[in-house]
Design a protein around this motif. Structure first.
Motif, PDB file in Angstrom:
ATOM      1  N   PRO A  19       7.939   0.899  -2.734  1.00  0.00           N
ATOM      2  CA  PRO A  19       6.182   0.538  -2.169  1.00  0.00           C
ATOM      3  C   PRO A  19       5.571  -1.286  -2.577  1.00  0.00           C
ATOM      4  CG  PRO A  19       7.454   0.384  -4.171  1.00  0.00           C
ATOM      5  CD  PRO A  19       8.139   1.442  -3.658  1.00  0.00           C
ATOM      6  N   ILE A  20       5.258  -1.269  -1.839  1.00  0.00           N
ATOM      7  CA  ILE A  20       4.393  -2.616  -2.541  1.00  0.00           C
ATOM      8  C   ILE A  20       4.408  -2.561  -3.719  1.00  0.00           C
ATOM      9  CG2 ILE A  20       2.341  -4.168  -1.699  1.00  0.00           C
ATOM     10  CD1 ILE A  20       1.830  -3.373   0.753  1.00  0.00           C
ATOM     11  N   GLU A  21       5.132  -4.166  -3.974  1.00  0.00           N
ATOM     12  CA  GLU A  21       4.433  -4.430  -5.764  1.00  0.00           C
ATOM     13  C   GLU A  21       3.820  -5.395  -5.878  1.00  0.00           C
ATOM     14  OE1 GLU A  21       9.020  -5.184  -6.248  1.00  0.00           O
ATOM     15  OE2 GLU A  21       9.695  -3.500  -6.062  1.00  0.00           O
ATOM     16  N   ALA A  22       2.918  -5.036  -7.237  1.00  0.00           N
ATOM     17  CA  ALA A  22       2.351  -6.250  -7.239  1.00  0.00           C
ATOM     18  C   ALA A  22       2.491  -6.466  -9.064  1.00  0.00           C
ATOM     19  CB  ALA A  22       0.403  -5.855  -7.409  1.00  0.00           C
ATOM     20  N   LEU A  23       2.530  -7.478  -9.488  1.00  0.00           N
ATOM     21  CA  LEU A  23       2.451  -7.923 -11.147  1.00  0.00           C
ATOM     22  C   LEU A  23       1.200  -9.001 -11.423  1.00  0.00           C
ATOM     23  CD1 LEU A  23       6.066  -9.560 -11.224  1.00  0.00           C
ATOM     24  CD2 LEU A  23       5.726  -7.505 -11.775  1.00  0.00           C
ATOM     25  N   TYR A  36      -9.822  -2.846 -10.906  1.00  0.00           N
ATOM     26  CA  TYR A  36      -8.323  -3.823  -9.379  1.00  0.00           C
ATOM     27  C   TYR A  36      -7.772  -2.910  -8.824  1.00  0.00           C
ATOM     28  CZ  TYR A  36      -5.219  -6.929  -7.518  1.00  0.00           C
ATOM     29  OH  TYR A  36      -3.787  -7.596  -6.816  1.00  0.00           O
ATOM     30  N   LEU A  37      -7.284  -1.530  -9.862  1.00  0.00           N
ATOM     31  CA  LEU A  37      -6.696  -0.302  -9.223  1.00  0.00           C
ATOM     32  C   LEU A  37      -7.757  -0.088  -8.103  1.00  0.00           C
ATOM     33  CD1 LEU A  37      -4.111   0.538 -11.998  1.00  0.00           C
ATOM     34  CD2 LEU A  37      -3.598  -1.517 -10.002  1.00  0.00           C
ATOM     35  N   HIS A  38      -8.580   0.282  -8.186  1.00  0.00           N
ATOM     36  CA  HIS A  38      -9.496   1.447  -7.517  1.00  0.00           C
ATOM     37  C   HIS A  38      -9.998   0.852  -6.085  1.00  0.00           C
ATOM     38  CE1 HIS A  38     -10.011   3.629 -10.213  1.00  0.00           C
ATOM     39  NE2 HIS A  38     -10.379   4.307 -11.262  1.00  0.00           N
ATOM     40  N   ARG A  39      -9.812  -0.982  -6.374  1.00  0.00           N
ATOM     41  CA  ARG A  39     -10.320  -1.832  -5.576  1.00  0.00           C
ATOM     42  C   ARG A  39      -8.527  -1.502  -4.433  1.00  0.00           C
ATOM     43  NH1 ARG A  39     -11.237  -7.300  -6.457  1.00  0.00           N
ATOM     44  NH2 ARG A  39     -10.192  -7.057  -8.205  1.00  0.00           N
ATOM     45  N   ILE A  40      -7.637  -1.808  -4.516  1.00  0.00           N
ATOM     46  CA  ILE A  40      -6.570  -1.664  -3.537  1.00  0.00           C
ATOM     47  C   ILE A  40      -6.598  -0.192  -3.575  1.00  0.00           C
ATOM     48  CG2 ILE A  40      -3.737  -1.757  -3.658  1.00  0.00           C
ATOM     49  CD1 ILE A  40      -4.117  -3.527  -6.308  1.00  0.00           C
ATOM     50  N   GLU A  41      -7.068   0.312  -4.202  1.00  0.00           N
ATOM     51  CA  GLU A  41      -6.943   2.151  -3.399  1.00  0.00           C
ATOM     52  C   GLU A  41      -7.748   2.392  -2.713  1.00  0.00           C
ATOM     53  OE1 GLU A  41      -7.201   4.686  -6.920  1.00  0.00           O
ATOM     54  OE2 GLU A  41      -4.822   4.644  -7.179  1.00  0.00           O
ATOM     55  N   ALA A  42      -8.936   1.394  -2.228  1.00  0.00           N
ATOM     56  CA  ALA A  42     -10.276   1.633  -1.221  1.00  0.00           C
ATOM     57  C   ALA A  42      -9.617   0.840  -0.227  1.00  0.00           C
ATOM     58  CB  ALA A  42     -10.907   1.151  -1.677  1.00  0.00           C
ATOM     59  N   ILE A  43      -8.346   0.304   0.116  1.00  0.00           N
ATOM     60  CA  ILE A  43      -7.695  -0.120   1.719  1.00  0.00           C
ATOM     61  C   ILE A  43      -7.518   1.186   2.273  1.00  0.00           C
ATOM     62  CG2 ILE A  43      -5.859  -1.841   2.391  1.00  0.00           C
ATOM     63  CD1 ILE A  43      -6.645  -3.360  -0.142  1.00  0.00           C
ATOM     64  N   PRO A  44      -8.047   0.798   3.247  1.00  0.00           N
ATOM     65  CA  PRO A  44      -7.228   1.560   4.410  1.00  0.00           C
ATOM     66  C   PRO A  44      -5.620   1.776   4.994  1.00  0.00           C
ATOM     67  CG  PRO A  44      -9.346   0.306   4.859  1.00  0.00           C
ATOM     68  CD  PRO A  44      -8.848  -0.418   4.026  1.00  0.00           C
ATOM     69  N   GLY A  45      -5.208   2.990   4.752  1.00  0.00           N
ATOM     70  CA  GLY A  45      -3.345   3.158   4.289  1.00  0.00           C
ATOM     71  C   GLY A  45      -2.465   3.594   3.618  1.00  0.00           C
ATOM     72  N   VAL A  46      -4.039   2.104   2.275  1.00  0.00           N
ATOM     73  CA  VAL A  46      -2.988   2.596   1.070  1.00  0.00           C
ATOM     74  C   VAL A  46      -3.656   4.217   0.519  1.00  0.00           C
ATOM     75  CG1 VAL A  46      -3.425   2.673  -1.643  1.00  0.00           C
ATOM     76  CG2 VAL A  46      -3.758   0.113   0.589  1.00  0.00           C
ATOM     77  N   ALA A  74       1.473  -2.126   8.141  1.00  0.00           N
ATOM     78  CA  ALA A  74       1.987  -2.585   6.218  1.00  0.00           C
ATOM     79  C   ALA A  74       1.856  -3.548   6.502  1.00  0.00           C
ATOM     80  CB  ALA A  74       3.847  -1.739   6.234  1.00  0.00           C
ATOM     81  N   ARG A  75       2.027  -4.867   6.745  1.00  0.00           N
ATOM     82  CA  ARG A  75       1.746  -6.411   6.810  1.00  0.00           C
ATOM     83  C   ARG A  75       0.145  -6.208   6.973  1.00  0.00           C
ATOM     84  NH1 ARG A  75       6.143  -6.812  11.561  1.00  0.00           N
ATOM     85  NH2 ARG A  75       3.848  -7.563  12.276  1.00  0.00           N
ATOM     86  N   HIS A  76      -0.383  -6.018   7.556  1.00  0.00           N
ATOM     87  CA  HIS A  76      -1.769  -6.126   7.069  1.00  0.00           C
ATOM     88  C   HIS A  76      -2.892  -5.569   5.710  1.00  0.00           C
ATOM     89  CE1 HIS A  76      -5.929  -6.815   8.450  1.00  0.00           C
ATOM     90  NE2 HIS A  76      -6.088  -5.538   8.204  1.00  0.00           N
ATOM     91  N   ILE A  77      -2.079  -4.624   5.641  1.00  0.00           N
ATOM     92  CA  ILE A  77      -2.384  -3.644   3.838  1.00  0.00           C
ATOM     93  C   ILE A  77      -1.865  -4.893   2.888  1.00  0.00           C
ATOM     94  CG2 ILE A  77      -1.636  -2.139   2.009  1.00  0.00           C
ATOM     95  CD1 ILE A  77      -1.388   0.051   4.577  1.00  0.00           C
ATOM     96  N   VAL A  78      -0.192  -5.757   2.960  1.00  0.00           N
ATOM     97  CA  VAL A  78      -0.237  -6.732   2.002  1.00  0.00           C
ATOM     98  C   VAL A  78      -1.307  -8.074   2.224  1.00  0.00           C
ATOM     99  CG1 VAL A  78       1.334  -8.729   1.707  1.00  0.00           C
ATOM    100  CG2 VAL A  78       2.261  -5.730   2.108  1.00  0.00           C
ATOM    101  N   THR A  79      -1.081  -7.912   3.084  1.00  0.00           N
ATOM    102  CA  THR A  79      -2.843  -9.161   3.443  1.00  0.00           C
ATOM    103  C   THR A  79      -3.862  -8.780   2.674  1.00  0.00           C
ATOM    104  OG1 THR A  79      -2.046 -10.220   5.761  1.00  0.00           O
ATOM    105  CG2 THR A  79      -3.428 -10.825   4.978  1.00  0.00           C
ATOM    106  N   GLN A  80      -4.152  -7.522   3.007  1.00  0.00           N
ATOM    107  CA  GLN A  80      -5.527  -7.232   2.170  1.00  0.00           C
ATOM    108  C   GLN A  80      -5.448  -7.243   1.043  1.00  0.00           C
ATOM    109  OE1 GLN A  80      -5.857  -3.781   5.179  1.00  0.00           O
ATOM    110  NE2 GLN A  80      -7.952  -4.247   5.052  1.00  0.00           N
ATOM    111  N   ILE A  81      -4.209  -6.849   0.162  1.00  0.00           N
ATOM    112  CA  ILE A  81      -4.130  -6.966  -0.877  1.00  0.00           C
ATOM    113  C   ILE A  81      -4.561  -8.303  -1.580  1.00  0.00           C
ATOM    114  CG2 ILE A  81      -2.641  -6.330  -2.987  1.00  0.00           C
ATOM    115  CD1 ILE A  81      -1.884  -3.966  -1.207  1.00  0.00           C
TER     116      ILE A  81
END
Length: 313
Positions: A19-23, A36-46, A74-81
């Motif tokens: 997974p992508i990991e966030a601290l 904050y988690l809800h905003r992450i889940e709203a990203i397309p592909g997550v 997947a790299r774009h998802i990291v950038t969006q997060i």
């Protein structure tokens, strides 16, 4: 390794093992973290974000996603997060395999232009001091770029797209380690420039004697063709062992160097370089007047035996 990867892909959700990991450090309330988690889940592909560990003020969040681990999506998802604003008063660090690749590509992208500039300028200066022309260094760099382009094309065709994988006994992953092309560029550019200097030295030597560009090109090719071919064959035999390796990145390096040597010693040095110099004629040796004076004073020249002992020639 391949069987384990296939079993994980078949029996577990996409990317569940990577997974992508966030601290998240310093979130003031659970509600802020949940938002904050809800905003992450709203990203397309997550596919989901869940807390997997808490220690003091540090919360670890694992983020699932649909695209392949090293894909552009997947790299774009990291950038969006990373672009999301963290919870008030908190800081967020994003890691994992995909995030590591994003950082690696960013680092290479920032350094590679400087590497290219250093190699290009040093090559231009040294070739100018050797041959007194501003045309020949530019031509040499262009020819090396053509050789590298052909090599990278074959490497992508085989190791990224998977052609000949059965014959060469490796499992394609759909990607190439981004450091490998840079390593190949450095090694192959140096080898290619060796051949260029061998050829141009003999052409320049003959041109200084006769002033005839066409005859000089023919003479230089005749005198160095066997040498260049022999050197290429010797190196192909040496690096050929790399291509038989069971380790994919070593196999990639070996195949890439074999292709580069074959292309450079045949199509580039034996065909394109002489043909280009024949068409350019006397323009091969052109340099602005100030640079001609600089070459006359500081140029690197070969002296004949007569000149070394002081005999007039």
């Amino acid at each position: 390794m391949r069987q384990v990867s296939e079993a994980l892909d078949r029996q577990f959700p996409a990317n569940s093992t990577d997974p992508i990991e966030a601290l998240v450090t310093g979130a003031r309330t659970p509600a802020q973290l949940t938002a904050y988690l809800h905003r992450i889940e709203a990203i397309p592909g997550v596919t989901g974000a869940q807390v997997t560990g808490v220690r003091g003020q540090v919360t670890r969040v694992d983020i699932g996603y649909q695209p392949a681990v090293v894909s552009a999506a997947a790299r774009h998802i990291v950038t969006q997060i990373r672009d999301l604003s963290p919870p008030p008063g908190a800081t967020v660090l994003v890691g994992g395999t995909t995030a590591g690749l994003v950082d690696e590509l960013a680092s290479l992208g920032a350094t590679l232009p400087w590497m290219a500039l250093l190699v290009g300028v040093s090559t231009f200066v040294l070739l100018f001091l050797a041959f007194g022309s501003v045309v020949l260094p530019v031509k040499a760099i262009v020819m090396n770029v053509l050789s590298l382009s052909a090599t990278f094309g074959v490497v992508v065709w085989i190791f990224q797209w998977g052609h000949l994988s059965g014959l060469m006994q490796f499992t394609p992953t759909g990607s190439i380690d981004p450091t490998m092309p840079i390593l190949m560029l450095a090694v192959i550019f140096g080898l290619s420039m060796d051949y260029e200097v061998f050829l141009l030295s003999r052409i320049r030597e003959r041109y200084d004697q006769t002033g005839d560009n066409t005859a000089s090109v023919a003479s230089g090719l005749q005198r160095t063709g066997g040498l260049i071919t022999s050197l290429a064959l010797l190196l192909i035999i040496v690096v050929g062992a790399f291509s038989a390796s069971g380790i994919t990145f070593i196999k990639l390096m070996g195949v890439g160097m074999i292709v580069a040597l074959l292309v450079d010693a045949t199509i580039i040095r034996v065909m394109l370089v002489p043909a280009t110099m024949r068409l350019l004629g006397r323009a091969n040796w052109w340099a602005p007047r100030p640079l001609r004076r600089l070459y006359a004073r500081y140029g690197i020249r070969e002296e004949s035996a007569a000149e070394r002992v002081g005999v007039p020639v």
